[in-house]
Design a protein around this motif. Structure first.
Motif, PDB file in Angstrom:
ATOM      1  N   HIS A   1      66.825  74.716 -10.658  1.00  0.00           N
ATOM      2  CA  HIS A   1      67.635  75.561 -11.531  1.00  0.00           C
ATOM      3  C   HIS A   1      67.630  77.023 -11.056  1.00  0.00           C
ATOM      4  CE1 HIS A   1      68.267  72.375 -14.456  1.00  0.00           C
ATOM      5  NE2 HIS A   1      66.966  72.109 -14.399  1.00  0.00           N
ATOM      6  N   GLN A   2      68.683  77.732 -11.405  1.00  0.00           N
ATOM      7  CA  GLN A   2      68.728  79.178 -11.219  1.00  0.00           C
ATOM      8  C   GLN A   2      67.962  79.800 -12.381  1.00  0.00           C
ATOM      9  OE1 GLN A   2      72.672  80.832 -11.309  1.00  0.00           O
ATOM     10  NE2 GLN A   2      71.945  82.965 -11.278  1.00  0.00           N
ATOM     11  N   VAL A   3      67.036  80.681 -12.095  1.00  0.00           N
ATOM     12  CA  VAL A   3      66.130  81.184 -13.131  1.00  0.00           C
ATOM     13  C   VAL A   3      66.105  82.704 -13.131  1.00  0.00           C
ATOM     14  CG1 VAL A   3      63.734  81.241 -13.945  1.00  0.00           C
ATOM     15  CG2 VAL A   3      64.684  79.121 -13.013  1.00  0.00           C
ATOM     16  N   THR A   4      66.191  83.275 -14.323  1.00  0.00           N
ATOM     17  CA  THR A   4      65.919  84.695 -14.531  1.00  0.00           C
ATOM     18  C   THR A   4      64.740  84.794 -15.489  1.00  0.00           C
ATOM     19  OG1 THR A   4      68.245  85.308 -14.232  1.00  0.00           O
ATOM     20  CG2 THR A   4      66.822  86.908 -15.312  1.00  0.00           C
ATOM     21  N   LEU A   5      63.673  85.414 -15.046  1.00  0.00           N
ATOM     22  CA  LEU A   5      62.462  85.587 -15.847  1.00  0.00           C
ATOM     23  C   LEU A   5      62.441  87.015 -16.374  1.00  0.00           C
ATOM     24  CD1 LEU A   5      59.659  84.566 -16.831  1.00  0.00           C
ATOM     25  CD2 LEU A   5      58.742  85.287 -14.603  1.00  0.00           C
ATOM     26  N   VAL A   6      62.381  87.147 -17.700  1.00  0.00           N
ATOM     27  CA  VAL A   6      62.498  88.458 -18.335  1.00  0.00           C
ATOM     28  C   VAL A   6      61.226  88.776 -19.112  1.00  0.00           C
ATOM     29  CG1 VAL A   6      63.877  89.932 -19.852  1.00  0.00           C
ATOM     30  CG2 VAL A   6      64.979  88.048 -18.597  1.00  0.00           C
ATOM     31  N   GLY A   7      60.609  89.914 -18.823  1.00  0.00           N
ATOM     32  CA  GLY A   7      59.435  90.339 -19.568  1.00  0.00           C
ATOM     33  C   GLY A   7      58.894  91.630 -19.012  1.00  0.00           C
ATOM     34  N   PRO A   8      58.399  92.520 -19.863  1.00  0.00           N
ATOM     35  CA  PRO A   8      57.886  93.801 -19.379  1.00  0.00           C
ATOM     36  C   PRO A   8      56.579  93.637 -18.617  1.00  0.00           C
ATOM     37  CG  PRO A   8      57.422  93.554 -21.720  1.00  0.00           C
ATOM     38  CD  PRO A   8      58.273  92.382 -21.322  1.00  0.00           C
ATOM     39  N   ALA A   9      56.329  94.567 -17.709  1.00  0.00           N
ATOM     40  CA  ALA A   9      55.032  94.619 -17.031  1.00  0.00           C
ATOM     41  C   ALA A   9      53.969  95.094 -18.014  1.00  0.00           C
ATOM     42  CB  ALA A   9      55.109  95.550 -15.831  1.00  0.00           C
ATOM     43  N   GLU A  10      52.727  94.879 -17.674  1.00  0.00           N
ATOM     44  CA  GLU A  10      51.631  95.393 -18.503  1.00  0.00           C
ATOM     45  C   GLU A  10      51.741  96.908 -18.581  1.00  0.00           C
ATOM     46  OE1 GLU A  10      46.732  95.320 -18.762  1.00  0.00           O
ATOM     47  OE2 GLU A  10      47.783  94.048 -17.320  1.00  0.00           O
ATOM     48  N   PRO A  11      51.717  97.469 -19.785  1.00  0.00           N
ATOM     49  CA  PRO A  11      51.892  98.927 -19.904  1.00  0.00           C
ATOM     50  C   PRO A  11      50.748  99.697 -19.258  1.00  0.00           C
ATOM     51  CG  PRO A  11      51.284  97.959 -22.018  1.00  0.00           C
ATOM     52  CD  PRO A  11      51.565  96.816 -21.091  1.00  0.00           C
ATOM     53  N   GLU A  12      51.105 100.781 -18.575  1.00  0.00           N
ATOM     54  CA  GLU A  12      50.085 101.622 -17.969  1.00  0.00           C
ATOM     55  C   GLU A  12      49.275 102.346 -19.029  1.00  0.00           C
ATOM     56  OE1 GLU A  12      51.734 104.209 -15.071  1.00  0.00           O
ATOM     57  OE2 GLU A  12      52.591 102.608 -13.847  1.00  0.00           O
TER      58      GLU A  12
ATOM     59  N   LEU B   1      63.260  88.352 -11.325  1.00  0.00           N
ATOM     60  CA  LEU B   1      62.346  88.928 -12.311  1.00  0.00           C
ATOM     61  C   LEU B   1      62.945  90.216 -12.854  1.00  0.00           C
ATOM     62  CD1 LEU B   1      59.566  89.038 -13.760  1.00  0.00           C
ATOM     63  CD2 LEU B   1      58.700  90.274 -11.748  1.00  0.00           C
ATOM     64  N   VAL B   2      63.081  90.298 -14.174  1.00  0.00           N
ATOM     65  CA  VAL B   2      63.609  91.489 -14.839  1.00  0.00           C
ATOM     66  C   VAL B   2      62.505  92.057 -15.717  1.00  0.00           C
ATOM     67  CG1 VAL B   2      65.343  92.403 -16.420  1.00  0.00           C
ATOM     68  CG2 VAL B   2      65.954  90.596 -14.801  1.00  0.00           C
ATOM     69  N   ARG B   3      62.058  93.247 -15.398  1.00  0.00           N
ATOM     70  CA  ARG B   3      60.952  93.868 -16.131  1.00  0.00           C
ATOM     71  C   ARG B   3      61.488  94.668 -17.317  1.00  0.00           C
ATOM     72  NH1 ARG B   3      56.413  91.194 -15.905  1.00  0.00           N
ATOM     73  NH2 ARG B   3      55.319  91.242 -13.908  1.00  0.00           N
TER      74      ARG B   3
ATOM     75  N   ALA C   1      54.828  80.213 -15.800  1.00  0.00           N
ATOM     76  CA  ALA C   1      54.676  78.835 -15.347  1.00  0.00           C
ATOM     77  C   ALA C   1      55.988  78.073 -15.485  1.00  0.00           C
ATOM     78  CB  ALA C   1      53.574  78.141 -16.145  1.00  0.00           C
ATOM     79  N   ALA C   2      56.674  78.266 -16.609  1.00  0.00           N
ATOM     80  CA  ALA C   2      57.955  77.590 -16.809  1.00  0.00           C
ATOM     81  C   ALA C   2      58.950  77.989 -15.736  1.00  0.00           C
ATOM     82  CB  ALA C   2      58.509  77.907 -18.193  1.00  0.00           C
ATOM     83  N   ALA C   3      58.979  79.273 -15.378  1.00  0.00           N
ATOM     84  CA  ALA C   3      59.896  79.736 -14.334  1.00  0.00           C
ATOM     85  C   ALA C   3      59.601  79.045 -13.017  1.00  0.00           C
ATOM     86  CB  ALA C   3      59.791  81.252 -14.192  1.00  0.00           C
ATOM     87  N   ARG C   4      58.325  78.916 -12.667  1.00  0.00           N
ATOM     88  CA  ARG C   4      57.964  78.226 -11.429  1.00  0.00           C
ATOM     89  C   ARG C   4      58.428  76.776 -11.439  1.00  0.00           C
ATOM     90  NH1 ARG C   4      53.935  74.996  -9.135  1.00  0.00           N
ATOM     91  NH2 ARG C   4      52.689  74.825 -11.040  1.00  0.00           N
ATOM     92  N   HIS C   5      58.188  76.091 -12.540  1.00  0.00           N
ATOM     93  CA  HIS C   5      58.589  74.691 -12.613  1.00  0.00           C
ATOM     94  C   HIS C   5      60.106  74.538 -12.608  1.00  0.00           C
ATOM     95  CE1 HIS C   5      54.704  72.694 -13.010  1.00  0.00           C
ATOM     96  NE2 HIS C   5      54.310  73.713 -13.764  1.00  0.00           N
TER      97      HIS C   5
END
Length: 381
Positions: free
Chosen positions: A24-35, A169-171, A14-18
């Motif tokens: 602003h230039q945004v890089t969102l970093v977080g892993p995907a849900e693990p398989e 988006l950086v996974r 949500a913060a990235a969207r806002h």
């Protein structure tokens, strides 16, 4: 300004969207849900679920405001992203008439003009024949702007819109932060390094891995139980709202109507741990997420369900683990740890339904803009 948002869950997405909406230039970093969660050793997200309760009623001013602000934007986010996540099935909160909890909720209804019906005894039983209530129970029923959200889908919608606005988006997950005159450098588990002007930590219960003891917060283990039902049984329950029962002993088990999960099956979900079991390290947190929860809580919740809905035809039961993260003031940490590093985490069990507004407040914080006065008022339960 280039802002890295660390944590691609409900508040971070949500913060990235806002932030992209603010230019602003945004890089969102977080892993995907693990398989394969059983073998995953990294941080988990608390949005790995298909059903969470959303409602406007909350006795605390902060949480009432962020609830109403977030819910008001649900349909806009769905339409813009093309990702549905909100089922407006309504919400019922029920407890002894005249109790402290119910009096506070009625005061919230009146203070904030929340559309809500008051139902008692026979009227309550007639409206919701699936539930057994004790005599003297008061039910507060929100028919609109309340019900169930799919947190996985909500995160997907937020990321879709953030990326459409130019966010990257950086996974991967961040293992360390380093500040310099140029800003803040993020070290990623995969070996990459990213540099940004500022960073917003929206890392939930796993925040201690990056902030250490810089901020006070507690993370507690939670267990949820899933009750599988047939298509016919789900049809019989059509019209069932979410339910939060405020019991005389202080317990508050919650219940969701049938929700279809990724395996194609329909489940009612119940939660409401009786004891706060602290989790104090990232390793302990990950191990808990890999577990099926506390077997004693599973047995307790199974008994609560069968007493509340004695006619429910259950095909199978299963359980899962999650966590809640609290601050001493019972509102999230919107905090500047330094000129470059800011935080937005700790939803106190309310983060899913409120995540869009919590993300907006986090975006204001990291961008150096003023938060509304009410966003810093303590809401100590």
């Amino acid at each position: 300004m280039h802002i890295a948002v660390i944590g691609a869950g409900m508040i971070g997405a949500a913060a990235a969207r806002h932030l992209v909406g603010m230019g602003h230039q945004v890089t969102l970093v977080g892993p995907a849900e693990p398989e394969d969660p059983a073998s995953w050793q990294g941080p988990f997200g608390s949005h790995y679920d298909a059903g969470r309760i959303t409602r406007q009623l909350d006795p605390w001013l902060f949480w009432s405001r962020v609830s109403r602000a977030s819910i008001a934007r649900y349909r806009e986010i769905e339409t813009a992203s093309g990702v549905p996540f909100f089922s407006e099935v309504g919400s019922l909160m029920a407890g002894p008439a005249g109790s402290v909890q119910m009096n506070r909720l009625e005061a919230t209804r009146d203070r904030d003009a929340v559309p809500c019906e008051s139902l008692r005894d026979a009227e309550l039983a007639d409206r919701f024949p699936w539930f057994d209530f004790a005599p003297g129970t008061l039910g507060l029923h929100e028919r609109v702007n309340a019900g169930v959200i799919d947190p996985r889908a909500l995160v997907r919608a937020q990321i879709t819109l953030a990326q459409a606005g130019g966010a990257r988006l950086v996974r991967d997950h961040v293992t360390a932060l380093d500040e310099s005159a140029e800003g803040v450098t993020l070290a990623l588990a995969g070996g990459e390094q990213l540099t940004a002007d500022r960073a917003l930590l929206a890392t939930g219960g796993f925040s201690r891995a990056l902030v250490g003891e810089a901020l006070p917060f507690s993370v507690y283990a939670r267990t949820v139980v899933f009750f599988e039902v047939s298509e016919a049984e789900a049809a019989r329950l059509a019209g069932m709202p979410t339910l939060i029962a405020l019991l005389p002993n202080g317990e508050d088990p919650y219940l969701l109507p049938p929700v279809r999960y990724p395996d194609g099956k329909l489940y009612l979900k119940m939660g409401g741990d009786r004891v706060d079991r602290p989790l104090t390290s990232p390793e302990e947190l990950s191990a808990w997420f890999r577990s099926p929860g506390d077997p004693e809580e599973v047995a307790y919740l199974d008994g609560v369900m069968r007493a509340r809905m004695p006619s429910l035809e259950i095909l199978s039961t299963s359980s899962a683990a999650c966590v809640t993260t609290y601050t001493p003031r019972n509102i999230p940490h919107f905090t500047a740890l330094s000129a470059c590093i800011h935080t937005a985490f700790a939803g106190g069990g309310r983060g899913a339904k409120n995540s869009d507004e919590l993300g907006r407040l986090g975006a204001l914080q990291v961008a150096g803009e003023a938060l509304p006065d009410w966003a810093s008022e303590p809401a100590v339960a």
